[in-house]
Scaffold this motif. Structure first.
Motif, PDB file in Angstrom:
ATOM      1  N   GLN A 116       0.822  -1.216   0.000  1.00  0.00           N
ATOM      2  CA  GLN A 116       0.000   0.000   0.000  1.00  0.00           C
ATOM      3  C   GLN A 116       0.853   1.263   0.000  1.00  0.00           C
ATOM      4  N   ASP A 117       2.073   1.141   0.538  1.00  0.00           N
ATOM      5  CA  ASP A 117       2.933   2.326   0.626  1.00  0.00           C
ATOM      6  C   ASP A 117       3.926   2.426  -0.537  1.00  0.00           C
ATOM      7  N   ASP A 175      -5.064  -1.215  -2.976  1.00  0.00           N
ATOM      8  CA  ASP A 175      -5.299  -0.068  -2.089  1.00  0.00           C
ATOM      9  C   ASP A 175      -4.079   0.835  -1.977  1.00  0.00           C
ATOM     10  N   LYS A 198      -1.735   3.911  -2.140  1.00  0.00           N
ATOM     11  CA  LYS A 198      -2.115   5.329  -2.014  1.00  0.00           C
ATOM     12  C   LYS A 198      -2.013   6.020  -3.387  1.00  0.00           C
ATOM     13  N   GLU A 209      -1.351   8.985  -4.162  1.00  0.00           N
ATOM     14  CA  GLU A 209      -0.193   9.878  -4.298  1.00  0.00           C
ATOM     15  C   GLU A 209       1.084   9.097  -4.620  1.00  0.00           C
TER      16      GLU A 209
END
Length: 346
Positions: A83-84, A286, A288, A290
């Motif tokens: 996710q990161d 999911d 991010k 950005e």
């Protein structure tokens, strides 16, 4: 090439602000792991991913490692983490072809993952016969099937290897309705396994690649391992972008003999079937937004600088950057087109 230039033109307007944002907002720090849909460290997926990883490492100022863990393990990894943006995946068209062919471990790509940017094309997806084969062209193979001769094709099931076989089967049905069953799949594993079937006379035709098989095309005809190309699935305009020296000792012009219009595999009464093998990023569903934008912008800068294109072309890849917002609908349309031909041959 036109698509690349237009993409770079659009991004050129944002490069100064993007560079400033990257310097002040390092959204990925430390390490990034790129898992790939292949277990081989000698294949095209690892080779292209390593080029991307090196460029991203320099651009973002982080350590980027390529991990060859295979398709199913790669999918599970990005579903668990990512996710990161510190764990991402690079794969090619097999990501959706595996699902269309019903391969275990493959889910519907667009609802299960986040489709990232398109990175490059390998124009070398190929089909080969023994050098002593009576079939001089792919048209000879279609005609042989149409006249009742069984032709055995060695492929790895459920992916880029099989789509050419399916297209050939469809071509036989277009030209000789009802005769497509004369094209018979011999399911096997790695490229070495496919080669061995050809060496042993247990296959009349194999799926291979320019990168992996070009060396065998230079052997004398009396060598048991000698083979020659009869078809490259790439579009004519894709292969035209390769360096003139081609691959190994086979020039681009020599390879052009095996793509349309000289090698014609009918899709229907009017059109020809082509297939570019393309590499993309896949993310955790999911991830991010950005982070997606951050990586899109980093890659846009890398491609705008122009150095990565030279590296990719030296390894017989065609640079073809397309940001995430465009690549997802592009691949969805491509999957729907391919699904029709697969469903038609079931």
């Amino acid at each position: 090439m036109k698509r690349i230039l237009m993409g770079l033109f659009v991004f050129a307007f944002t490069l100064m602000s993007v560079t400033g944002a990257m310097a002040s907002d390092k959204l990925i720090k430390g390490n990034m792991r790129i898992v790939i849909g292949s277990k081989s460290t000698g294949g095209d997926t690892y080779q292209n991913s390593s080029i991307i990883a090196e460029a991203l490492s320099k651009k973002l100022g982080i350590n980027v490692k390529v991990d060859a863990i295979g398709g199913s393990a790669g999918f599970r990894t990005i579903q668990r983490t990512g996710q990161d943006g510190t764990t991402v995946m690079i794969y090619h068209d097999q990501a959706y072809l595996g699902y269309l062919y019903g391969v275990k471990g493959y889910e519907e790509m667009f609802s299960t993952y986040k489709v990232g940017p398109l990175l490059a094309i390998n124009p070398g997806n190929a089909y080969l016969v023994p050098k002593k084969s009576p079939y001089q062209s792919v048209d000879d193979i279609i005609d042989a099937c149409g006249k009742g001769t069984q032709v055995r094709v060695a492929i790895q099931p459920g992916g880029v290897s099989e789509i050419g076989y399916t297209a050939l089967k469809n071509a036989v049905s277009v030209k000789y309705p009802g005769k497509q069953e004369n094209l018979v799949a011999v399911y096997t594993g790695s490229q070495a396994d496919k080669n061995q079937l050809l060496f042993d006379g247990q296959a009349d035709l194999i799926n291979g690649s320019v990168q992996a098989n070009e060396q065998y095309t230079r052997l004398p005809a009396d060598d048991q391992k000698a083979m020659r190309f009869v078809w490259l699935t790439a579009r004519n305009q894709t292969l035209e972008q390769a360096n003139p020296e081609g691959m190994g000792k086979t020039s681009r012009e020599e390879l052009m003999q095996f793509v349309e219009p000289k090698a014609w595999v009918p899709y229907d009464d009017k059109t020809n079937f082509t297939f570019d093998k393309e590499f993309i990023f896949l993310y955790n569903k999911d991830i991010k937004p950005e982070i997606v934008e951050y990586l899109d912008n980093a890659l846009a800068e890398i491609y705008a600088e122009g150095k990565i294109q030279q590296t990719q072309k030296k390894s017989f890849f065609i640079p073809d950057f397309m940001p995430s917002t465009k690549s997802a609908p592009y691949f969805k349309a491509k999957m729907e087109r391919i699904k029709k031909i697969i469903d038609g041959m079931k």
